[in-house]
Write an enzyme that holds these catalytic residues in place. Sequence first.
Site, PDB file in Angstrom:
ATOM      1  N   LYS A 193       0.842  -1.202   0.000  1.00  0.00           N
ATOM      2  CA  LYS A 193       0.000   0.000   0.000  1.00  0.00           C
ATOM      3  C   LYS A 193       0.877   1.252   0.000  1.00  0.00           C
ATOM      4  O   LYS A 193       0.670   2.166  -0.778  1.00  0.00           O
ATOM      5  CB  LYS A 193      -0.913  -0.037   1.231  1.00  0.00           C
ATOM      6  CG  LYS A 193      -1.827   1.128   1.376  1.00  0.00           C
ATOM      7  CD  LYS A 193      -2.796   0.940   2.533  1.00  0.00           C
ATOM      8  CE  LYS A 193      -3.487   2.262   2.849  1.00  0.00           C
ATOM      9  NZ  LYS A 193      -4.456   2.135   3.936  1.00  0.00           N
ATOM     10  N   GLU A 199      10.631  -4.426   4.760  1.00  0.00           N
ATOM     11  CA  GLU A 199      10.774  -5.838   4.390  1.00  0.00           C
ATOM     12  C   GLU A 199      10.444  -6.042   2.905  1.00  0.00           C
ATOM     13  O   GLU A 199      11.159  -6.732   2.182  1.00  0.00           O
ATOM     14  CB  GLU A 199       9.839  -6.716   5.229  1.00  0.00           C
ATOM     15  CG  GLU A 199      10.131  -6.729   6.720  1.00  0.00           C
ATOM     16  CD  GLU A 199       9.430  -5.600   7.481  1.00  0.00           C
ATOM     17  OE1 GLU A 199       9.055  -4.565   6.869  1.00  0.00           O
ATOM     18  OE2 GLU A 199       9.269  -5.746   8.706  1.00  0.00           O
ATOM     19  N   GLY A 252      -4.837  -1.982   4.911  1.00  0.00           N
ATOM     20  CA  GLY A 252      -4.025  -3.105   4.424  1.00  0.00           C
ATOM     21  C   GLY A 252      -4.669  -4.457   4.690  1.00  0.00           C
ATOM     22  O   GLY A 252      -4.728  -5.319   3.806  1.00  0.00           O
ATOM     23  N   ARG A 253      -5.206  -4.654   5.896  1.00  0.00           N
ATOM     24  CA  ARG A 253      -5.765  -5.971   6.237  1.00  0.00           C
ATOM     25  C   ARG A 253      -7.130  -6.215   5.607  1.00  0.00           C
ATOM     26  O   ARG A 253      -7.690  -7.301   5.732  1.00  0.00           O
ATOM     27  CB  ARG A 253      -5.816  -6.122   7.761  1.00  0.00           C
ATOM     28  CG  ARG A 253      -6.460  -4.973   8.500  1.00  0.00           C
ATOM     29  CD  ARG A 253      -6.110  -5.027   9.981  1.00  0.00           C
ATOM     30  NE  ARG A 253      -6.645  -3.915  10.755  1.00  0.00           N
ATOM     31  CZ  ARG A 253      -6.025  -2.739  10.922  1.00  0.00           C
ATOM     32  NH1 ARG A 253      -4.858  -2.516  10.343  1.00  0.00           N
ATOM     33  NH2 ARG A 253      -6.561  -1.794  11.669  1.00  0.00           N
ATOM     34  N   GLU A 338      -4.789  -6.731  14.779  1.00  0.00           N
ATOM     35  CA  GLU A 338      -4.267  -5.416  14.391  1.00  0.00           C
ATOM     36  C   GLU A 338      -5.382  -4.368  14.486  1.00  0.00           C
ATOM     37  O   GLU A 338      -5.131  -3.198  14.719  1.00  0.00           O
ATOM     38  CB  GLU A 338      -3.664  -5.451  12.981  1.00  0.00           C
ATOM     39  CG  GLU A 338      -2.714  -4.301  12.709  1.00  0.00           C
ATOM     40  CD  GLU A 338      -1.958  -4.427  11.395  1.00  0.00           C
ATOM     41  OE1 GLU A 338      -2.588  -4.278  10.333  1.00  0.00           O
ATOM     42  OE2 GLU A 338      -0.734  -4.653  11.410  1.00  0.00           O
ATOM     43  N   HIS A 369      -4.669 -32.912  17.506  1.00  0.00           N
ATOM     44  CA  HIS A 369      -3.495 -33.700  17.877  1.00  0.00           C
ATOM     45  C   HIS A 369      -2.362 -32.810  18.371  1.00  0.00           C
ATOM     46  O   HIS A 369      -1.225 -33.256  18.468  1.00  0.00           O
ATOM     47  CB  HIS A 369      -3.054 -34.570  16.689  1.00  0.00           C
ATOM     48  CG  HIS A 369      -4.131 -35.530  16.287  1.00  0.00           C
ATOM     49  ND1 HIS A 369      -4.250 -36.782  16.837  1.00  0.00           N
ATOM     50  CD2 HIS A 369      -5.173 -35.388  15.434  1.00  0.00           C
ATOM     51  CE1 HIS A 369      -5.319 -37.389  16.317  1.00  0.00           C
ATOM     52  NE2 HIS A 369      -5.891 -36.562  15.466  1.00  0.00           N
ATOM     53  N   LYS A 497       9.132  -0.687  14.273  1.00  0.00           N
ATOM     54  CA  LYS A 497       9.715  -0.334  12.967  1.00  0.00           C
ATOM     55  C   LYS A 497      10.808   0.708  13.149  1.00  0.00           C
ATOM     56  O   LYS A 497      11.891   0.612  12.563  1.00  0.00           O
ATOM     57  CB  LYS A 497       8.640   0.262  12.048  1.00  0.00           C
ATOM     58  CG  LYS A 497       7.681  -0.727  11.445  1.00  0.00           C
ATOM     59  CD  LYS A 497       6.779   0.019  10.447  1.00  0.00           C
ATOM     60  CE  LYS A 497       5.562  -0.818  10.066  1.00  0.00           C
ATOM     61  NZ  LYS A 497       4.597  -0.101   9.250  1.00  0.00           N
TER      62      LYS A 497
END
Length: 534
Positions: A193, A199, A252-253, A338, A369, A497
């Site tokens: 965005k 990263e 973003g999400r 978030e 399990h 950040k």
Amino acid sequence: MAEQEWAALQELARAPGAGEIRPLFAADPERAARFTWQADGLRLDLAKTSLSSAVLEALLALARARDVAGQRAAMASGARINGTENRAVLHMALRAPPGSFRTGEEDASAEVAEVLAAMQAFTGRVHAAGRFTDVLNIGIGGSDLGPQMAVRALHRHDSPMRAHWLSAADGHAWDALRRQLDPARTLVLVASKTFTTAETMSNAHLVRDWLRAALGAAGDAQLVALSTNLQATSAFGVPADQVFGFRDWVGGRFSLWSAVGLSIALSCGWDAFAQLLAGARAMDEHFLAAPDAENLPLLLALVDLWHLDGLGLSNRAVLPYDERLARFPAHLQQVEMESLGKSVTTAGAPVGRATGGVVFGEPGNNAQHSFMQLLHQGTTPVPADIVLVARPGHAFPDSHRLLLANGLAQAEALLRGRDAAEVRAEMQAAGKPEAEIERLLPHRLFPGNRPSTAILLPELSPFTLGQLVALYEHKVFCLGALWGVNAFDQWGVELGKQLAGALLPELSGQPEPAKHDGSTAALLAEIRRLWPGP
Ligand code: F6P
């Protein structure tokens, strides 16, 4: 802040037996039907929670007092409800026909239609040319989790392209991927965005270098950008006709429906992407129109709030009984945590009650399990969302029956539990000596009365996936509205950040590290001793 309604809820939560579920079934033979709702074939069953009619009424009263409907209307009107970033919140416009949503003077959905048309044409060209077999999406957070979750759910053996993902700044991932990929046959999407995420830009540089090393300057022609920052995409060298934009009113999400979903269209086909949007649109229409007492996202929010603020249960497991939904819990972690991990109200005052809980999960059969032991016999109940898919997408009915039996059985076991008489009878029938029965008895008891929510999809299709994801998006909106927090900013990610930015030069040899706490300074020194770096 609806103090009376909160107080009424607290009183119900303190009443004896408030968290019990079995007595509710015993008292009401119609419970399953009365606590199950549907929207376009998606079924939500809250019967196996401790919601009673009185609790539900109190929760609905809270929703009215908090004016969730009014807040929803404000979101849909394009008002800047994300006050700390001064932005509208209009991911619904991404899946709506032109004319549906506006921001100020602009028709947001009309702009979306233009981008979608460009994405469709591009997808068509790529598929028709047949040159690219693989699509590599570089992005992180919302620019990775949503599309990756959807591709995992919808990709089939005969889908047009394979998809790959680079997210963390971890060279190991790229080192492994570059050995599998042919640069001449790989289309590279840089999804960001902001187009500034460290990263993503680090990975994008690595991959651009790889393309250029193999193909020279022509390598840049294989770059595609999905971003709101058109200046930065062009500075990076992405051809202008391969930039697909969106606006700051897409969080973003919540962005998998936007240009960020191009990896879905390329790898699963345009029809799948279009159907995904249609499913989300169907859930939007339900959310906007259904009365509170039948509104699935609101009901799901209310049961979460009851667990968290009423009963003090702050963890929740998400258990899809379908491997194809393996990344769904990871996507929800971002969408929910978030959004709702906030301690102050929209006005900046302490929120005064528990807000977003911890969400975790795995495909349910595998979870049985590993961590389900804790849900069955641990000290604190952990509500579970169990997602079931009625019709399989394969031709192995026995396997599907076994999977469904397990999903149903987990919810049943959480509810029923197992008392001493049952354990004794079973052990006696197996011929166990009395001393052994008494010794093992406490270990084999299940308290029961543990809550679970069931969501049943008729099948897992692009449409039903769209419904499912939008259901949770709107649930998050409702919780934000109920608590009075801004579900659409994420300031809590910023400090880390910034500190990482400050630490970076210290890892590349700057002699005198800046001020750190003693532990960080010692770790940094030891890392520099172990890995002086090239
Ligand atoms: O660090 C959190 C975050 O801002 C998320 O909200 C977002 O989805 C992710 O980073 C990626 O951001 P971008 O798409 O701008 O690269």
